[in-house]
Design an enzyme around this catalytic site. Structure first.
Site, PDB file in Angstrom:
ATOM      1  N   LYS A  36      -0.250   3.429   2.101  1.00 16.07           N
ATOM      2  CA  LYS A  36       0.762   2.633   2.826  1.00 16.07           C
ATOM      3  C   LYS A  36       2.038   2.365   2.025  1.00 16.07           C
ATOM      4  O   LYS A  36       3.108   2.222   2.604  1.00 16.07           O
ATOM      5  CB  LYS A  36       0.156   1.285   3.261  1.00 16.07           C
ATOM      6  CG  LYS A  36      -0.786   1.388   4.437  1.00 16.07           C
ATOM      7  CD  LYS A  36      -1.247  -0.010   4.841  1.00 16.07           C
ATOM      8  CE  LYS A  36      -2.155   0.027   6.033  1.00 16.07           C
ATOM      9  NZ  LYS A  36      -2.491  -1.329   6.496  1.00 16.07           N
ATOM     10  N   ASP A  86       1.341  -4.217  11.159  1.00 15.08           N
ATOM     11  CA  ASP A  86       0.153  -5.037  10.861  1.00 15.08           C
ATOM     12  C   ASP A  86       0.372  -6.523  11.178  1.00 15.08           C
ATOM     13  O   ASP A  86      -0.422  -7.144  11.878  1.00 15.08           O
ATOM     14  CB  ASP A  86      -0.238  -4.894   9.388  1.00 15.08           C
ATOM     15  CG  ASP A  86      -0.995  -3.597   9.119  1.00 15.08           C
ATOM     16  OD1 ASP A  86      -1.622  -3.068  10.049  1.00 15.08           O
ATOM     17  OD2 ASP A  86      -0.949  -3.114   7.971  1.00 15.08           O
TER      18      ASP A  86
HETATM   19  P1  NAP Z   1      -5.933  -6.672  -0.841  1.00 15.57           P
HETATM   20  O1  NAP Z   1      -4.530  -6.187  -0.844  1.00 15.57           O
HETATM   21  O2  NAP Z   1      -6.927  -6.061  -1.769  1.00 15.57           O
HETATM   22  O3  NAP Z   1      -5.883  -8.290  -1.071  1.00 15.57           O
HETATM   23  C1  NAP Z   1      -7.046  -9.033  -1.042  1.00 15.57           C
HETATM   24  C2  NAP Z   1      -6.754 -10.487  -1.404  1.00 15.57           C
HETATM   25  O4  NAP Z   1      -8.024 -11.143  -1.475  1.00 15.57           O
HETATM   26  C3  NAP Z   1      -6.120 -10.688  -2.784  1.00 15.57           C
HETATM   27  O5  NAP Z   1      -5.431 -11.914  -2.781  1.00 15.57           O
HETATM   28  C4  NAP Z   1      -7.341 -10.780  -3.696  1.00 15.57           C
HETATM   29  O6  NAP Z   1      -7.121 -11.485  -4.886  1.00 15.57           O
HETATM   30  C5  NAP Z   1      -8.281 -11.572  -2.818  1.00 15.57           C
HETATM   31  N1  NAP Z   1      -9.663 -11.290  -3.194  1.00 15.57           N
HETATM   32  C6  NAP Z   1     -10.284 -10.101  -3.245  1.00 15.57           C
HETATM   33  N2  NAP Z   1     -11.557 -10.241  -3.648  1.00 15.57           N
HETATM   34  C7  NAP Z   1     -11.736 -11.573  -3.876  1.00 15.57           C
HETATM   35  C8  NAP Z   1     -12.833 -12.358  -4.335  1.00 15.57           C
HETATM   36  N3  NAP Z   1     -14.013 -11.812  -4.638  1.00 15.57           N
HETATM   37  N4  NAP Z   1     -12.651 -13.689  -4.458  1.00 15.57           N
HETATM   38  C9  NAP Z   1     -11.462 -14.261  -4.182  1.00 15.57           C
HETATM   39  N5  NAP Z   1     -10.367 -13.559  -3.737  1.00 15.57           N
HETATM   40  C10 NAP Z   1     -10.517 -12.241  -3.594  1.00 15.57           C
HETATM   41  O7  NAP Z   1      -6.579  -6.520   0.606  1.00 15.57           O
HETATM   42  P2  NAP Z   1      -5.790  -6.588   2.003  1.00 15.57           P
HETATM   43  O8  NAP Z   1      -5.357  -5.228   2.392  1.00 15.57           O
HETATM   44  O9  NAP Z   1      -4.811  -7.679   1.923  1.00 15.57           O
HETATM   45  O10 NAP Z   1      -6.993  -6.963   3.009  1.00 15.57           O
HETATM   46  C11 NAP Z   1      -7.553  -8.262   3.022  1.00 15.57           C
HETATM   47  C12 NAP Z   1      -8.551  -8.366   4.172  1.00 15.57           C
HETATM   48  O11 NAP Z   1      -7.883  -8.215   5.418  1.00 15.57           O
HETATM   49  C13 NAP Z   1      -9.645  -7.293   4.137  1.00 15.57           C
HETATM   50  O12 NAP Z   1     -10.860  -7.887   4.490  1.00 15.57           O
HETATM   51  C14 NAP Z   1      -9.241  -6.325   5.209  1.00 15.57           C
HETATM   52  O13 NAP Z   1     -10.356  -5.696   5.808  1.00 15.57           O
HETATM   53  C15 NAP Z   1      -8.561  -7.260   6.207  1.00 15.57           C
HETATM   54  N6  NAP Z   1      -7.576  -6.544   7.027  1.00 15.57           N
HETATM   55  C16 NAP Z   1      -7.757  -6.553   8.369  1.00 15.57           C
HETATM   56  C17 NAP Z   1      -6.857  -5.924   9.192  1.00 15.57           C
HETATM   57  C18 NAP Z   1      -7.065  -5.934  10.687  1.00 15.57           C
HETATM   58  O14 NAP Z   1      -6.435  -5.139  11.374  1.00 15.57           O
HETATM   59  N7  NAP Z   1      -7.891  -6.822  11.213  1.00 15.57           N
HETATM   60  C19 NAP Z   1      -5.729  -5.277   8.643  1.00 15.57           C
HETATM   61  C20 NAP Z   1      -5.560  -5.304   7.243  1.00 15.57           C
HETATM   62  C21 NAP Z   1      -6.507  -5.944   6.440  1.00 15.57           C
HETATM   63  P3  NAP Z   1      -6.784 -10.743  -6.262  1.00 15.57           P
HETATM   64  O15 NAP Z   1      -5.378 -10.212  -6.096  1.00 15.57           O
HETATM   65  O16 NAP Z   1      -6.916 -11.816  -7.277  1.00 15.57           O
HETATM   66  O17 NAP Z   1      -7.777  -9.634  -6.432  1.00 15.57           O
END
Ligand code: NAP
Length: 288
Positions: free
Chosen positions: A71, A107
């Site tokens: 992305k 998104d």
């Molecule tokens: P990302 O860029 O990896 O960001 C994840 C966030 O969660 C970061 O702030 C990370 O903190 C935190 N995190 C990860 N593991 C953690 C843990 N064990 N404990 C506490 N905080 C934690 O992921 P993303 O792309 O933003 O996606 C986040 C969620 O949204 C995912 O579950 C994804 O499936 C969902 N999502 C859904 C859609 C939809 O269409 N429904 C679209 C996009 C994403 P750190 O930076 O400290 O690691």
């Protein structure tokens, strides 16, 4: 609809793409709208991304979706990037306008659309968002465009939450460590609480972000961006405490519906797309 010489092709560029629900969702939407389009997943390894983007032009695809891990990297290969996508710093949708590739990010707006489909507006809303990653960035941007009064980004790393908040240069957005007492105060006055972390996503379904439920205002609507499982432990606990909850498949349908509109210039059948996702998720759960 049969694939013919006139069929317009939309691709999905990702690595891996085998488990994506988008092909079935979009093909159901094209059928419903009676459009001669087809949606095809393409597994693109990171080192082949530039060639894959060039192939959109060479093969005259109508456009593409872009998913993990491309992305951000895809942006350098496009001819133009929409303002929202530039602010978010990532592209999930490409449209091919006579050989010029234009990138969008649907998104965050997809999330707002999923709320609107349930009659939930965000104008003047006070929001607490858990997580400071890519999804959070897109959602905050969309919340601000839709007129949210304030967004508190709370994450396990206060620095990362602060860094993301600083990106918006708006006093309406603040970043905090989710261990801080400030979170308790913000929970007491928020209209929307959103989980944008992967905590609770399959297979680690027992995980849950830290929320002091008694501190949360009773009318707060609780949303999870996770859609596998649909009812995360986070949402289960919110529901047990009487909160209205919003599951994550709506955002997936919403971002897809907006991409559909960009490619086809036709209103998307949102209900068909959301229904198709629910069916796929049900089948996936039955096969587990
Ligand atoms: P990302 O860029 O990896 O960001 C994840 C966030 O969660 C970061 O702030 C990370 O903190 C935190 N995190 C990860 N593991 C953690 C843990 N064990 N404990 C506490 N905080 C934690 O992921 P993303 O792309 O933003 O996606 C986040 C969620 O949204 C995912 O579950 C994804 O499936 C969902 N999502 C859904 C859609 C939809 O269409 N429904 C679209 C996009 C994403 P750190 O930076 O400290 O690691």
């Amino acid at each position: 609809m049969k694939v013919r010489g006139t069929t317009k092709v939309v691709g999905l560029l990702g690595w891996p793409v085998e488990h994506s629900m988008s092909p079935a969702m979009h093909n159901a939407a094209f059928r419903e709208a009676g459009l001669n389009y087809t949606y095809v997943p393409f597994p693109v390894q990171p080192e082949h991304l530039a060639k894959a983007v060039d192939a959109i032009r060479a093969l005259n695809l109508a456009g593409a979706n872009v998913t993990i891990p491309h992305k951000v990297a895809v942006m350098q290969y496009l001819d133009e990037i929409d303002e929202d996508a530039q602010k978010i710093g990532a592209v999930n949708t490409i449209v091919n306008v006579q050989g010029r590739l234009v990138g969008y990010n649907t998104d965050g707006q997809g999330f707002i659309r999923s709320l609107a489909e349930q009659g939930i507006g965000v104008k003047a809303a006070k929001v607490v968002l858990l997580g400071a990653g890519g999804a959070a960035r897109a959602v905050v941007e969309a919340l601000l465009s839709a007129g949210a009064a304030s967004v508190t980004i709370a994450a396990r790393s206060g620095d990362k939450a602060n860094h993301l908040a600083g990106h918006y240069s708006s006093p309406a957005v603040t970043g905090i460590d989710w261990q801080s007492d400030v979170l308790t105060r913000r929970l007491a006055e928020c209209d929307l609480l959103i989980n944008a972390t992967p905590l609770g996503m399959a297979p680690a379904v027992e995980k849950i972000p830290p929320v002091n439920w008694p501190a949360l205002a009773s009318q707060t609507i609780v949303c999870d961006l996770i859609y596998n499982p649909l009812m995360t432990r986070f949402l289960q606990q919110a529901k047990e405490r009487g909160h209205q909850v919003v599951t994550g498949e709506g955002m997936l349908a919403g971002q897809g519906a907006l991409a559909f509109q960009i490619w086809t210039k036709t209103a998307a059948p949102y209900d068909v797309m959301a229904g198709n996702l629910l069916q796929q998720l049900k089948e996936q759960q039955e096969n587990c």
